[in-house]
Design a protein around this motif. Structure first.
Motif, PDB file in Angstrom:
ATOM      1  N   GLY A   1      59.335  35.048  59.001  1.00  0.00           N
ATOM      2  CA  GLY A   1      58.937  34.827  57.620  1.00  0.00           C
ATOM      3  C   GLY A   1      57.597  34.115  57.509  1.00  0.00           C
ATOM      4  O   GLY A   1      56.788  34.424  56.635  1.00  0.00           O
TER       5      GLY A   1
ATOM      6  N   ALA B   1      58.550  29.608  56.947  1.00  0.00           N
ATOM      7  CA  ALA B   1      57.777  30.102  55.808  1.00  0.00           C
ATOM      8  C   ALA B   1      57.407  28.983  54.845  1.00  0.00           C
ATOM      9  O   ALA B   1      56.334  29.005  54.236  1.00  0.00           O
ATOM     10  CB  ALA B   1      58.566  31.197  55.085  1.00  0.00           C
TER      11      ALA B   1
ATOM     12  N   ARG C   1      54.826  36.604  58.312  1.00  0.00           N
ATOM     13  CA  ARG C   1      54.654  37.560  57.215  1.00  0.00           C
ATOM     14  C   ARG C   1      53.828  36.940  56.089  1.00  0.00           C
ATOM     15  O   ARG C   1      52.888  37.549  55.569  1.00  0.00           O
ATOM     16  CB  ARG C   1      56.012  38.015  56.693  1.00  0.00           C
ATOM     17  CG  ARG C   1      55.940  39.120  55.640  1.00  0.00           C
ATOM     18  CD  ARG C   1      57.321  39.490  55.130  1.00  0.00           C
ATOM     19  NE  ARG C   1      58.168  39.990  56.213  1.00  0.00           N
ATOM     20  CZ  ARG C   1      59.292  39.410  56.604  1.00  0.00           C
ATOM     21  NH1 ARG C   1      59.709  38.299  56.011  1.00  0.00           N
ATOM     22  NH2 ARG C   1      60.006  39.924  57.573  1.00  0.00           N
ATOM     23  N   LEU C   2      54.163  35.714  55.732  1.00  0.00           N
ATOM     24  CA  LEU C   2      53.446  35.014  54.671  1.00  0.00           C
ATOM     25  C   LEU C   2      52.026  34.663  55.105  1.00  0.00           C
ATOM     26  O   LEU C   2      51.074  34.742  54.312  1.00  0.00           O
ATOM     27  CB  LEU C   2      54.211  33.745  54.288  1.00  0.00           C
ATOM     28  CG  LEU C   2      53.693  32.947  53.086  1.00  0.00           C
ATOM     29  CD1 LEU C   2      53.691  33.810  51.839  1.00  0.00           C
ATOM     30  CD2 LEU C   2      54.549  31.710  52.868  1.00  0.00           C
TER      31      LEU C   2
ATOM     32  N   GLN D   1      57.760  38.291  45.436  1.00  0.00           N
ATOM     33  CA  GLN D   1      58.850  37.466  45.948  1.00  0.00           C
ATOM     34  C   GLN D   1      59.593  36.776  44.811  1.00  0.00           C
ATOM     35  O   GLN D   1      60.823  36.716  44.799  1.00  0.00           O
ATOM     36  CB  GLN D   1      58.298  36.401  46.910  1.00  0.00           C
ATOM     37  CG  GLN D   1      57.732  36.965  48.207  1.00  0.00           C
ATOM     38  CD  GLN D   1      58.789  37.675  49.033  1.00  0.00           C
ATOM     39  OE1 GLN D   1      58.826  38.906  49.086  1.00  0.00           O
ATOM     40  NE2 GLN D   1      59.654  36.917  49.663  1.00  0.00           N
TER      41      GLN D   1
ATOM     42  N   ARG E   1      53.866  28.097  53.294  1.00  0.00           N
ATOM     43  CA  ARG E   1      53.703  28.053  51.838  1.00  0.00           C
ATOM     44  C   ARG E   1      53.055  26.735  51.407  1.00  0.00           C
ATOM     45  O   ARG E   1      52.185  26.713  50.536  1.00  0.00           O
ATOM     46  CB  ARG E   1      55.063  28.241  51.164  1.00  0.00           C
ATOM     47  CG  ARG E   1      54.980  28.630  49.692  1.00  0.00           C
ATOM     48  CD  ARG E   1      56.347  28.922  49.107  1.00  0.00           C
ATOM     49  NE  ARG E   1      56.965  30.068  49.744  1.00  0.00           N
ATOM     50  CZ  ARG E   1      58.049  30.009  50.514  1.00  0.00           C
ATOM     51  NH1 ARG E   1      58.634  28.850  50.747  1.00  0.00           N
ATOM     52  NH2 ARG E   1      58.548  31.104  51.049  1.00  0.00           N
TER      53      ARG E   1
ATOM     54  N   TYR F   1      47.661  38.151  48.192  1.00  0.00           N
ATOM     55  CA  TYR F   1      48.641  37.076  48.294  1.00  0.00           C
ATOM     56  C   TYR F   1      49.317  36.826  46.957  1.00  0.00           C
ATOM     57  O   TYR F   1      50.526  36.613  46.888  1.00  0.00           O
ATOM     58  CB  TYR F   1      47.969  35.792  48.785  1.00  0.00           C
ATOM     59  CG  TYR F   1      48.905  34.600  48.816  1.00  0.00           C
ATOM     60  CD1 TYR F   1      49.974  34.563  49.711  1.00  0.00           C
ATOM     61  CD2 TYR F   1      48.736  33.545  47.934  1.00  0.00           C
ATOM     62  CE1 TYR F   1      50.836  33.483  49.728  1.00  0.00           C
ATOM     63  CE2 TYR F   1      49.599  32.463  47.954  1.00  0.00           C
ATOM     64  CZ  TYR F   1      50.646  32.439  48.851  1.00  0.00           C
ATOM     65  OH  TYR F   1      51.507  31.365  48.863  1.00  0.00           O
TER      66      TYR F   1
ATOM     67  N   LYS G   1      49.733  37.697  54.773  1.00  0.00           N
ATOM     68  CA  LYS G   1      49.422  37.985  53.373  1.00  0.00           C
ATOM     69  C   LYS G   1      48.406  36.992  52.820  1.00  0.00           C
ATOM     70  O   LYS G   1      47.454  37.379  52.132  1.00  0.00           O
ATOM     71  CB  LYS G   1      50.699  37.922  52.528  1.00  0.00           C
ATOM     72  CG  LYS G   1      51.717  39.011  52.821  1.00  0.00           C
ATOM     73  CD  LYS G   1      51.235  40.357  52.319  1.00  0.00           C
ATOM     74  CE  LYS G   1      52.299  41.429  52.539  1.00  0.00           C
ATOM     75  NZ  LYS G   1      51.827  42.752  52.083  1.00  0.00           N
ATOM     76  N   ALA G   2      48.607  35.719  53.116  1.00  0.00           N
ATOM     77  CA  ALA G   2      47.737  34.675  52.561  1.00  0.00           C
ATOM     78  C   ALA G   2      46.340  34.717  53.156  1.00  0.00           C
ATOM     79  O   ALA G   2      45.353  34.439  52.471  1.00  0.00           O
ATOM     80  CB  ALA G   2      48.360  33.305  52.795  1.00  0.00           C
TER      81      ALA G   2
ATOM     82  N   TYR H   1      51.909  39.303  46.414  1.00  0.00           N
ATOM     83  CA  TYR H   1      53.054  39.032  47.277  1.00  0.00           C
ATOM     84  C   TYR H   1      53.939  37.946  46.674  1.00  0.00           C
ATOM     85  O   TYR H   1      55.160  38.063  46.637  1.00  0.00           O
ATOM     86  CB  TYR H   1      52.562  38.605  48.666  1.00  0.00           C
ATOM     87  CG  TYR H   1      53.667  38.190  49.615  1.00  0.00           C
ATOM     88  CD1 TYR H   1      54.452  39.141  50.245  1.00  0.00           C
ATOM     89  CD2 TYR H   1      53.922  36.836  49.865  1.00  0.00           C
ATOM     90  CE1 TYR H   1      55.465  38.765  51.119  1.00  0.00           C
ATOM     91  CE2 TYR H   1      54.930  36.455  50.734  1.00  0.00           C
ATOM     92  CZ  TYR H   1      55.695  37.424  51.356  1.00  0.00           C
ATOM     93  OH  TYR H   1      56.693  37.037  52.203  1.00  0.00           O
ATOM     94  N   VAL H   2      53.302  36.862  46.184  1.00  0.00           N
ATOM     95  CA  VAL H   2      54.062  35.765  45.576  1.00  0.00           C
ATOM     96  C   VAL H   2      54.811  36.244  44.342  1.00  0.00           C
ATOM     97  O   VAL H   2      55.985  35.928  44.143  1.00  0.00           O
ATOM     98  CB  VAL H   2      53.112  34.600  45.219  1.00  0.00           C
ATOM     99  CG1 VAL H   2      53.850  33.547  44.403  1.00  0.00           C
ATOM    100  CG2 VAL H   2      52.537  33.972  46.487  1.00  0.00           C
TER     101      VAL H   2
END
Length: 322
Positions: free
Chosen positions: A235, A272, A238-239, A298, A276, A291, A242-243, A294-295
């Motif tokens: 996780g 994650a 993955r984050l 989620q 974050r 990003y 994206k970020a 993505y947020v």
């Protein structure tokens, strides 16, 4: 002052010991000990080495800010020395100079004597003689210019003139430009078409892909002393991708902050939430639409799950009362 330094040093040692590290794995310093053979980075090096071996005079490597161009440049200096021992490398890290300053820097790099304020033509003539001397000794000179997008028109034109220095069979000077994409925009202008036509090999350094992120993280952690490089959860990775949109510099910043957060909590796994939190602390560099999407996605999934749960509970309650 000494006590403060000792406290910082002690805290750093405790941090490194906590993660079983020898040194910081995600420093922003372009240290070639941490060079990772990512497909894009390795292809950039292969392209330059092939071009040099072919005797080409002008080579260009471009990429977005933070993608690792300076590290590639410094790694190339080592590779050129190993692969082509007869090559002399000159590295210009800050080319924001006038054409006169550029010529003088070139003279300094080749140990060519000149007087302050001396005419450019005279200095270039002396550089030409020095290059011919190296050529007679079977030596070739490579000029590596980092941050080449900062070069003004006069300096770019001077580089073109310098590549005119050649014998009947070989170039006396090879020039490699490392730059942000803004250089390409400038080279598309009509007044620079002569220079553009001289660039025979070009390569655009891509960002890190999802498939290569594991390789990058593991390599840097192991290079820093970790036993297996497995600190980040699925996780978290993955984050992180994206970020950062795969930009190594942003990856390093987020990883460093996430590890500090984990250390503060006594955790040895980066999850994650740690990523974050590091993203929240780095909003000035992580304002990417990818990003944000993505947020939002989620949050939508979480909200959707809550709504489904509430509906299921409501239906259950109705069945009980009925």
């Amino acid at each position: 002052m000494t006590k403060g330094y000792e406290l910082v040093r002690r805290d750093l040692n405790m941090y490194l010991e906590h993660f079983s590290l020898r040194e910081l794995p995600f420093s922003l310093t372009p240290n070639t000990d941490f060079f990772c053979r990512l497909p894009g980075h390795q292809e950039a090096i292969n392209t330059v080495l092939f071009a040099l071996n072919s005797g080409e005079g002008f080579i260009k490597v471009t990429g977005e800010v933070g993608v690792g161009k300076t590290l590639i440049c410094r790694e190339l200096i080592h590779r050129i020395k190993d692969k082509f021992p007869n090559f002399i490398t000159c590295y210009f890290p800050n080319p924001d100079l006038t054409s006169q300053g550029l010529v003088e820097m070139m003279a300094n790099a080749l140990s060519v004597p000149y007087k302050i304020g001396e005419n450019q033509h005279n200095i270039i003539s002396s550089i030409h003689k020095k290059l011919l001397t190296h050529a007679k000794d079977d030596q070739r000179v490579v000029l590596m210019v980092d941050e080449a997008q900062a070069l003004n028109y006069e300096s770019l034109e001077m580089l073109r003139l310098l590549t005119n220095l050649e014998t009947q069979n070989n170039k006396l000077l090879h020039i490699i430009l490392f730059a942000q994409p803004e250089l390409d925009e400038r080279l598309n202008k009509p007044e620079l078409r002569q220079l553009t036509q001289r660039i025979t090999f070009s390569y655009y350094v891509p960002s890190i892909s999802e498939q290569d992120l594991d390789l990058y993280l593991c390599h840097r952690l192991i290079a820093a002393g970790h036993s297996n490089g497995l600190l980040f959860s699925i996780g978290a990775k993955r984050l992180l991708l994206k970020a950062s949109t795969g930009i190594p510099r942003i990856i390093n910043i987020l990883c460093h902050k996430a590890m500090l957060a984990a250390y503060g909590k006594g955790a040895i796994q980066i999850d994650a939430k740690a990523i974050r939190d590091s993203v929240s602390d780095s909003k000035e560099i992580v304002q990417t639409s990818q990003y944000r999407k993505y947020v939002v996605h989620q949050k939508s999934l979480i909200l959707g799950s809550i709504c489904c749960l509430l509906v299921a509970m409501a239906v259950g309650c109705m069945k009980i009362y009925l």
